[in-house]
Design a protein around this motif. Sequence first.
Motif, short mmCIF file in Angstrom:
data_model
loop_
_atom_site.label_atom_id
_atom_site.label_comp_id
_atom_site.label_asym_id
_atom_site.label_seq_id
_atom_site.Cartn_x
_atom_site.Cartn_y
_atom_site.Cartn_z
N PHE A 40 92.24 5.94 59.04
CA PHE A 40 91.58 6.38 60.28
C PHE A 40 90.91 5.20 60.99
N SER A 41 90.35 4.29 60.18
CA SER A 41 89.63 3.16 60.77
C SER A 41 90.54 1.97 61.04
N TRP A 87 87.65 11.57 59.84
CA TRP A 87 86.52 10.98 60.55
C TRP A 87 85.19 11.25 59.84
N CYS A 108 78.36 -5.34 54.15
CA CYS A 108 78.54 -3.93 53.82
C CYS A 108 79.74 -3.39 54.61
N VAL A 109 80.12 -2.16 54.33
CA VAL A 109 81.34 -1.62 54.93
C VAL A 109 81.26 -1.60 56.46
N ALA A 110 80.05 -1.57 56.99
CA ALA A 110 79.90 -1.55 58.45
C ALA A 110 80.51 -2.79 59.09
N THR A 128 85.04 8.70 57.07
CA THR A 128 84.70 7.38 57.62
C THR A 128 83.22 7.31 57.97
N LEU A 133 75.03 -4.53 62.89
CA LEU A 133 75.34 -5.27 61.68
C LEU A 133 74.12 -6.05 61.19
N GLY A 150 93.11 1.23 62.81
CA GLY A 150 93.40 0.83 64.18
C GLY A 150 92.15 0.50 64.99
N LYS A 151 90.98 0.84 64.44
CA LYS A 151 89.74 0.64 65.20
C LYS A 151 89.03 -0.65 64.81
N ARG A 152 89.47 -1.27 63.75
CA ARG A 152 88.78 -2.46 63.24
C ARG A 152 89.45 -3.73 63.72
N GLN A 200 80.49 3.58 65.26
CA GLN A 200 81.50 2.79 64.52
C GLN A 200 82.70 3.63 64.13
N THR A 201 82.46 4.91 63.86
CA THR A 201 83.56 5.79 63.44
C THR A 201 84.58 5.98 64.56
N PHE A 202 84.08 6.07 65.79
CA PHE A 202 84.98 6.45 66.88
C PHE A 202 85.34 5.32 67.85
N LEU A 203 84.55 4.23 67.84
CA LEU A 203 84.78 3.19 68.85
C LEU A 203 85.86 2.21 68.38
N PRO A 204 87.00 2.15 69.03
CA PRO A 204 87.99 1.13 68.66
C PRO A 204 87.58 -0.22 69.26
N THR A 205 87.47 -1.24 68.43
CA THR A 205 87.04 -2.54 68.94
C THR A 205 88.06 -3.12 69.92
N PHE A 258 80.75 9.10 56.66
CA PHE A 258 79.95 9.07 55.42
C PHE A 258 79.89 7.66 54.84
N VAL A 259 81.06 7.01 54.78
CA VAL A 259 81.12 5.69 54.15
C VAL A 259 80.30 4.67 54.94
N ILE A 260 80.45 4.68 56.27
CA ILE A 260 79.72 3.70 57.09
C ILE A 260 78.22 4.00 57.08
N PHE A 261 77.89 5.27 57.21
CA PHE A 261 76.48 5.69 57.20
C PHE A 261 75.82 5.30 55.86
N LEU A 310 75.46 1.45 55.59
CA LEU A 310 74.38 0.89 56.43
C LEU A 310 73.02 1.11 55.76
N LEU A 352 86.95 3.54 53.22
CA LEU A 352 87.56 3.51 54.55
C LEU A 352 89.07 3.60 54.37
N LEU A 406 77.30 -1.91 66.90
CA LEU A 406 77.74 -2.01 65.50
C LEU A 406 76.56 -2.06 64.53
N TYR A 455 80.38 0.54 48.87
CA TYR A 455 79.53 0.41 50.06
C TYR A 455 79.22 -1.05 50.41
#
Lengths: 253, 340
Positions: free
Chosen positions: A117-118, B46, A195-197, B49, B270, A120-122, B239-244, B51-54, B57, A114, B268, A53
């Motif tokens: 899935f992520s 998804w 953090c992972v965010a 993803t 952050l 392509g979004k990062r 964050q899970t669904f938004l492609p930057t 779970f990990v981000i939540f 944070l 992660l 985000l 995390y």
Amino acid sequence: MSDAVVARAGTALRTETAPRRRWSPGGLAGAVVLAAWAGLFWFLWISGREAFYLSTRTDWVVPIAAVLLTLATVGRLASARVVVPRPLPARELWIMGLMVVPVVLVLFAPVTTLGTFSAGKRAGFSGAGFSASAGDIGSGELTLIDVAAAETSPEGEHALAKRAGDTVSFVGFVSIRDDTPADEFLLARYVVTCCVADATIAEVRVVNVTPGQFENEDWVQVTGTIFPIGREVIVDASDIAAVERPDHPYLTP
Amino acid sequence: MAQIAERRRLAQLPRLADRRTVIAVGATLVVVALVVSVGDPGRIAWVRTFFVIFGSLLIQALPFVLLGALAAALVEVFVPIGVFEKLGDLPRPLQLPAAALAGIAFPICECGSVPVARRLMQRGLMPSAAVTFMLAAPVLNPVVIASTFVAFRGRTTLWTMVGGRFLLGMLVAIAVGWVVGNRSKDELLKPNPEEVDEHLLELGRPEARWRRFFVHLGNDFLFMGRYLLLGATIAAAIQTFLPTSLLTGLAERQVLSVIAMMALAAALSLCSESDAFVAASFVQFGPSAMLGFLVFGPMVDLKLVALYAGTFRRGFARTVVLVAAVATFVGALWMGVAFG
């Protein structure tokens, strides 16, 4: 609080030296929530799972939170006996229960990171300030962070270009997209600062891969020859070995 | 008639927790544990993803909320009433800059500054100064400035980013504080039901300080924690669904790029101590857009909006968001043109 209650409490205090204390439902429920979070932070610290995390730069918050939350729990319990307890609304208890749900999720869900899935979004990692000086990249062992950072500054790109033909060895996970040729994959690794965010991604293109040998999210060690071409870095693989997911799956710049 | 009125009064009272409620809450938690361990919803990409981000944070932000609650409890219990009121004697043009610069001595990120600002208001600090401090501390503190330096080191815009973030962060915080003006704390703060604690009923003699300290620490943590939970849920979903990459197409348009990066920073959520590294990764964007990201994010993001909504009255939370957005946008554009 009504005046009558205060007056009663005041009268009682005048006639008794030590008023009788009873457990406060709100105090107890709060202590349970604090204890749950304290337990989670102790668990993360002892099991080393905080690496899934947080970055190594910020994982110091885990032991500190564990100790402070434990103290807060003990203090909350010690102060939860009061003279006139206030009843706890059911809604408040449900909210307290909700605050324990993340603890349950982290404790009981299988360990995960992660993945593709992520990917392509990062945003791509850019860390010119860390390692992309020509001196760092021009000599010594190249890391995935060096390579990714070098791709985002002209100086880094220039220095990396001089390393064309060098042998490198990187560990990461396999990322295969719809348009990836069968004998290639992207070797990826997330770079986490806090953090992972805040994860950004470092990727290189691996060629000379046996088609179908690896699937998305397999962890592998790729050894091969590096060829930086503009902003893209290609590794011509001489050896690809499956490896266990590292204890620290994310890189810290 | 009297019976009907009494029934209505009773119906309006909140239902109290009893043994059945405790069992229902406990059973729900057990079901959640069973579902995530046996059902393994993490098999779905998804969900995993999210779970990990939540989780990350919360695990990263909650210790800072706790530190903020700790500082707030220290202020409440150990700082005598009236100390902060003396700051009101300073001339108004000095009050807000002084409050903003106080953030330099407070190396804590945004989640921690909200409970501290709330407690400072309750202890008599002028609300405008407390709000200025709350917004400035996460941008001006030395850890944030150092991380901005490291993230942009080696770039031609280094000093625009470091100096611009510091200066614009201070100006925006002061602007919001100025708009707050002379409004009282009762006009700004929502009452916290936990504040009316049982210890107030023991007015016959002073309650021990350590008891008051732990009661305030726990109350602040639990109060802020629930809003952080809400904010982290929304931020993780986005964050899970938004492609930057959606935003990078706007990089060439100066005005739109600033708005896009400010919106991204808010989405985000952050930590201000790490956001510079993410901003630096958007190499397509110019200095105005980067500054917009770096200044607006630590003041307004989804988890903070949830914290503000829980702490402040609705109108005030809206004011903070609007004034911070407009001031950041104008300031970032101007700085980008002048120094970029």
